[in-house]
Design a protein around this motif. Structure first.
Motif, PDB file in Angstrom:
ATOM      1  N   THR A 162       0.826  -1.206   0.000  1.00  0.00           N
ATOM      2  CA  THR A 162       0.000   0.000   0.000  1.00  0.00           C
ATOM      3  C   THR A 162       0.858   1.252   0.000  1.00  0.00           C
ATOM      4  OG1 THR A 162      -1.718  -1.187   1.228  1.00  0.00           O
ATOM      5  CG2 THR A 162      -1.846   1.204   1.226  1.00  0.00           C
ATOM      6  N   ALA A 163       1.921   1.250   0.805  1.00  0.00           N
ATOM      7  CA  ALA A 163       2.820   2.407   0.854  1.00  0.00           C
ATOM      8  C   ALA A 163       3.541   2.597  -0.478  1.00  0.00           C
ATOM      9  CB  ALA A 163       3.823   2.228   1.984  1.00  0.00           C
ATOM     10  N   ALA A 164       3.889   1.499  -1.138  1.00  0.00           N
ATOM     11  CA  ALA A 164       4.554   1.607  -2.439  1.00  0.00           C
ATOM     12  C   ALA A 164       3.658   2.307  -3.450  1.00  0.00           C
ATOM     13  CB  ALA A 164       4.938   0.212  -2.938  1.00  0.00           C
ATOM     14  N   GLN A 165       2.363   1.986  -3.448  1.00  0.00           N
ATOM     15  CA  GLN A 165       1.443   2.655  -4.367  1.00  0.00           C
ATOM     16  C   GLN A 165       1.322   4.141  -4.027  1.00  0.00           C
ATOM     17  OE1 GLN A 165       0.735   0.558  -6.856  1.00  0.00           O
ATOM     18  NE2 GLN A 165       1.908  -0.802  -5.516  1.00  0.00           N
ATOM     19  N   ALA A 166       1.336   4.467  -2.731  1.00  0.00           N
ATOM     20  CA  ALA A 166       1.287   5.875  -2.326  1.00  0.00           C
ATOM     21  C   ALA A 166       2.544   6.606  -2.774  1.00  0.00           C
ATOM     22  CB  ALA A 166       1.129   5.972  -0.808  1.00  0.00           C
ATOM     23  N   LEU A 167       3.683   5.937  -2.689  1.00  0.00           N
ATOM     24  CA  LEU A 167       4.934   6.558  -3.128  1.00  0.00           C
ATOM     25  C   LEU A 167       4.922   6.780  -4.641  1.00  0.00           C
ATOM     26  CD1 LEU A 167       7.728   7.594  -2.467  1.00  0.00           C
ATOM     27  CD2 LEU A 167       8.571   5.236  -2.454  1.00  0.00           C
ATOM     28  N   ILE A 168       4.396   5.829  -5.390  1.00  0.00           N
ATOM     29  CA  ILE A 168       4.286   5.989  -6.844  1.00  0.00           C
ATOM     30  C   ILE A 168       3.364   7.160  -7.183  1.00  0.00           C
ATOM     31  CG2 ILE A 168       3.397   4.904  -8.935  1.00  0.00           C
ATOM     32  CD1 ILE A 168       4.363   2.219  -7.786  1.00  0.00           C
ATOM     33  N   ASP A 169       2.248   7.288  -6.462  1.00  0.00           N
ATOM     34  CA  ASP A 169       1.344   8.421  -6.692  1.00  0.00           C
ATOM     35  C   ASP A 169       2.045   9.745  -6.381  1.00  0.00           C
ATOM     36  OD1 ASP A 169      -0.674   6.705  -7.426  1.00  0.00           O
ATOM     37  OD2 ASP A 169      -1.659   6.718  -5.462  1.00  0.00           O
ATOM     38  N   ILE A 183      15.627  10.118  -4.325  1.00  0.00           N
ATOM     39  CA  ILE A 183      15.674   9.488  -3.000  1.00  0.00           C
ATOM     40  C   ILE A 183      17.113   9.528  -2.503  1.00  0.00           C
ATOM     41  CG2 ILE A 183      15.317   7.354  -1.691  1.00  0.00           C
ATOM     42  CD1 ILE A 183      13.166   6.591  -3.712  1.00  0.00           C
ATOM     43  N   ALA A 184      17.291   9.884  -1.230  1.00  0.00           N
ATOM     44  CA  ALA A 184      18.628   9.936  -0.637  1.00  0.00           C
ATOM     45  C   ALA A 184      18.640   9.222   0.707  1.00  0.00           C
ATOM     46  CB  ALA A 184      19.075  11.390  -0.445  1.00  0.00           C
ATOM     47  N   ARG A 185      19.763   8.593   0.993  1.00  0.00           N
ATOM     48  CA  ARG A 185      20.034   7.977   2.300  1.00  0.00           C
ATOM     49  C   ARG A 185      19.035   6.878   2.680  1.00  0.00           C
ATOM     50  NH1 ARG A 185      21.180  11.283   7.359  1.00  0.00           N
ATOM     51  NH2 ARG A 185      22.022   9.243   7.891  1.00  0.00           N
ATOM     52  N   MET A 186      18.602   6.097   1.722  1.00  0.00           N
ATOM     53  CA  MET A 186      17.789   4.939   2.068  1.00  0.00           C
ATOM     54  C   MET A 186      18.745   3.812   2.441  1.00  0.00           C
ATOM     55  SD  MET A 186      14.661   3.068   0.054  1.00  0.00           S
ATOM     56  CE  MET A 186      13.464   4.300   0.580  1.00  0.00           C
ATOM     57  N   GLU A 187      19.006   3.692   3.740  1.00  0.00           N
ATOM     58  CA  GLU A 187      20.023   2.772   4.235  1.00  0.00           C
ATOM     59  C   GLU A 187      19.496   1.365   4.479  1.00  0.00           C
ATOM     60  OE1 GLU A 187      21.257   4.781   7.731  1.00  0.00           O
ATOM     61  OE2 GLU A 187      21.972   6.562   6.671  1.00  0.00           O
ATOM     62  N   SER A 188      18.205   1.235   4.712  1.00  0.00           N
ATOM     63  CA  SER A 188      17.621  -0.060   5.041  1.00  0.00           C
ATOM     64  C   SER A 188      17.660  -1.006   3.841  1.00  0.00           C
ATOM     65  CB  SER A 188      16.180   0.119   5.510  1.00  0.00           C
ATOM     66  OG  SER A 188      15.499  -1.110   5.555  1.00  0.00           O
ATOM     67  N   LEU A 189      18.220  -2.177   4.039  1.00  0.00           N
ATOM     68  CA  LEU A 189      18.262  -3.171   2.969  1.00  0.00           C
ATOM     69  C   LEU A 189      16.862  -3.664   2.616  1.00  0.00           C
ATOM     70  CD1 LEU A 189      21.385  -5.272   4.067  1.00  0.00           C
ATOM     71  CD2 LEU A 189      21.261  -3.462   2.354  1.00  0.00           C
ATOM     72  N   ARG A 190      15.978  -3.755   3.616  1.00  0.00           N
ATOM     73  CA  ARG A 190      14.603  -4.176   3.340  1.00  0.00           C
ATOM     74  C   ARG A 190      13.877  -3.140   2.490  1.00  0.00           C
ATOM     75  NH1 ARG A 190      11.748  -5.295   8.823  1.00  0.00           N
ATOM     76  NH2 ARG A 190      13.079  -3.565   9.467  1.00  0.00           N
ATOM     77  N   ALA A 191      14.097  -1.860   2.797  1.00  0.00           N
ATOM     78  CA  ALA A 191      13.464  -0.807   2.004  1.00  0.00           C
ATOM     79  C   ALA A 191      14.026  -0.781   0.586  1.00  0.00           C
ATOM     80  CB  ALA A 191      13.658   0.546   2.682  1.00  0.00           C
ATOM     81  N   GLN A 192      15.331  -0.985   0.450  1.00  0.00           N
ATOM     82  CA  GLN A 192      15.930  -1.035  -0.886  1.00  0.00           C
ATOM     83  C   GLN A 192      15.360  -2.194  -1.701  1.00  0.00           C
ATOM     84  OE1 GLN A 192      20.231  -1.019  -0.680  1.00  0.00           O
ATOM     85  NE2 GLN A 192      20.232   0.528   0.943  1.00  0.00           N
ATOM     86  N   ALA A 193      15.188  -3.335  -1.039  1.00  0.00           N
ATOM     87  CA  ALA A 193      14.607  -4.488  -1.733  1.00  0.00           C
ATOM     88  C   ALA A 193      13.164  -4.195  -2.148  1.00  0.00           C
ATOM     89  CB  ALA A 193      14.666  -5.721  -0.836  1.00  0.00           C
ATOM     90  N   ALA A 194      12.432  -3.466  -1.304  1.00  0.00           N
ATOM     91  CA  ALA A 194      11.047  -3.120  -1.630  1.00  0.00           C
ATOM     92  C   ALA A 194      10.991  -2.196  -2.841  1.00  0.00           C
ATOM     93  CB  ALA A 194      10.373  -2.468  -0.426  1.00  0.00           C
ATOM     94  N   LEU A 195      11.944  -1.259  -2.944  1.00  0.00           N
ATOM     95  CA  LEU A 195      11.980  -0.378  -4.116  1.00  0.00           C
ATOM     96  C   LEU A 195      12.081  -1.189  -5.402  1.00  0.00           C
ATOM     97  CD1 LEU A 195      14.302   2.645  -3.200  1.00  0.00           C
ATOM     98  CD2 LEU A 195      11.815   2.518  -3.130  1.00  0.00           C
ATOM     99  N   LYS A 196      12.912  -2.220  -5.378  1.00  0.00           N
ATOM    100  CA  LYS A 196      13.074  -3.051  -6.565  1.00  0.00           C
ATOM    101  C   LYS A 196      11.851  -3.956  -6.772  1.00  0.00           C
ATOM    102  CE  LYS A 196      18.114  -3.163  -6.083  1.00  0.00           C
ATOM    103  NZ  LYS A 196      19.313  -4.019  -5.855  1.00  0.00           N
ATOM    104  N   ARG A 197      11.334  -4.518  -5.694  1.00  0.00           N
ATOM    105  CA  ARG A 197      10.230  -5.469  -5.802  1.00  0.00           C
ATOM    106  C   ARG A 197       8.969  -4.814  -6.349  1.00  0.00           C
ATOM    107  NH1 ARG A 197      10.505  -6.916  -1.060  1.00  0.00           N
ATOM    108  NH2 ARG A 197       8.737  -5.928  -0.032  1.00  0.00           N
ATOM    109  N   PHE A 198       8.705  -3.577  -5.947  1.00  0.00           N
ATOM    110  CA  PHE A 198       7.499  -2.872  -6.380  1.00  0.00           C
ATOM    111  C   PHE A 198       7.724  -2.014  -7.619  1.00  0.00           C
ATOM    112  CE2 PHE A 198       6.668  -3.283  -1.676  1.00  0.00           C
ATOM    113  CZ  PHE A 198       5.693  -4.259  -1.800  1.00  0.00           C
ATOM    114  N   GLY A 199       8.926  -2.065  -8.195  1.00  0.00           N
ATOM    115  CA  GLY A 199       9.203  -1.321  -9.416  1.00  0.00           C
ATOM    116  C   GLY A 199       9.479   0.154  -9.223  1.00  0.00           C
ATOM    117  N   ILE A 200       9.610   0.604  -7.971  1.00  0.00           N
ATOM    118  CA  ILE A 200       9.835   2.028  -7.712  1.00  0.00           C
ATOM    119  C   ILE A 200      11.229   2.444  -8.154  1.00  0.00           C
ATOM    120  CG2 ILE A 200       9.918   3.810  -5.916  1.00  0.00           C
ATOM    121  CD1 ILE A 200       7.934   2.084  -4.329  1.00  0.00           C
TER     122      ILE A 200
END
Length: 234
Positions: A162-169, A183-200
């Motif tokens: 849901t947050a990924a769709q909000a970020l895309i909007d 985007i700057a300083r996204m240090e979390s590996l889980r967040a980085q993986a989410a960027l790739k997984r959701f196509g962001i």
């Protein structure tokens, strides 16, 4: 004792529960820190209320029920805190490369046409709409046109669907306003993986994801040659 055992069974029926209660009271007296409870009352009234409700629930209800209520209320309290998070605009501390929430005593420096925003919580379904509306409001509130929006993402440790769709909007809103989104300083590996997984990551572009805010501004700020935006978005 034999007589009591033979004819006083009803008197002994509650001894196991009484013994257990005595043991628990003894343990409680040794693990309860009254000084800490007083400090919590003075400094965090909401958390003290959780302690008080949990104590009452354990005394009045079965122990396992009281403990479950305490755990459930603590989880709800944490979720409620996340739902109240708002995007905040950052300003540069004069003479440094540090971007920090401005205060009355230290308003900081802002770059013309640049909006640096932080979100100090994981991005999830509980705060996705608040993130989208808050960031859009910050963009719309700027009197001068915003040419670059930098999301300082050091505190975003997780992103759900849901947050990924909000970020895309939000990225779409920035581009509709004629602004580049980075985007700057996204240090979390889980967040980085989410960027790739959701196509962001593909939507933003790897060339617009930076290790620090200064690098994003130096590369994409107003007056810099702009990289071509993606032609389409989901």
């Amino acid at each position: 004792m034999l007589g009591l055992g033979a004819f006083g069974g009803s008197l002994l029926a509650n001894v196991p529960q009484a013994a257990l209660a005595g043991v628990l009271m003894f343990v409680a007296q040794h693990i309860l820190r009254w000084r800490i409870a007083v400090n919590v009352y003075r400094q965090a009234l909401g958390e003290f209320a959780l302690i008080l409700i949990t104590m009452i629930a354990i005394v009045v209800l079965p122990i396992e029920t009281g403990v479950a209520i305490g755990i459930g209320l603590s989880l709800l309290h944490g979720i409620w805190g996340s739902t109240r998070t708002e995007p905040i605009e950052l300003a540069q501390v004069p003479g440094t490369s540090v971007w920090w929430p401005p205060s009355g005593s230290s308003p900081g420096d802002r770059h013309p046409g640049v909006l640096v925003v932080a979100f100090q919580a994981p991005l999830s379904f509980v705060n996705a709409d608040r993130f989208k509306r808050g960031l859009s409001d910050l963009i719309d509130a700027r009197s001068e046109g915003v040419k670059l929006v930098v999301l300082e993402a050091s505190n975003i440790v997780e992103i759900d669907y849901t947050a990924a769709q909000a970020l895309i909007d939000t990225i779409r809103h920035c581009r509709d306003k004629g602004a580049v989104f980075a985007i700057a300083r996204m240090e979390s590996l889980r967040a980085q993986a989410a960027l790739k997984r959701f196509g962001i990551a593909d939507i933003v572009g790897a060339e617009r994801i930076f290790h620090c805010v200064d690098a994003a501004i130096k590369s994409l700020g107003p007056g810099k040659p702009q990289l071509k935006e993606q032609d389409s978005m989901p």
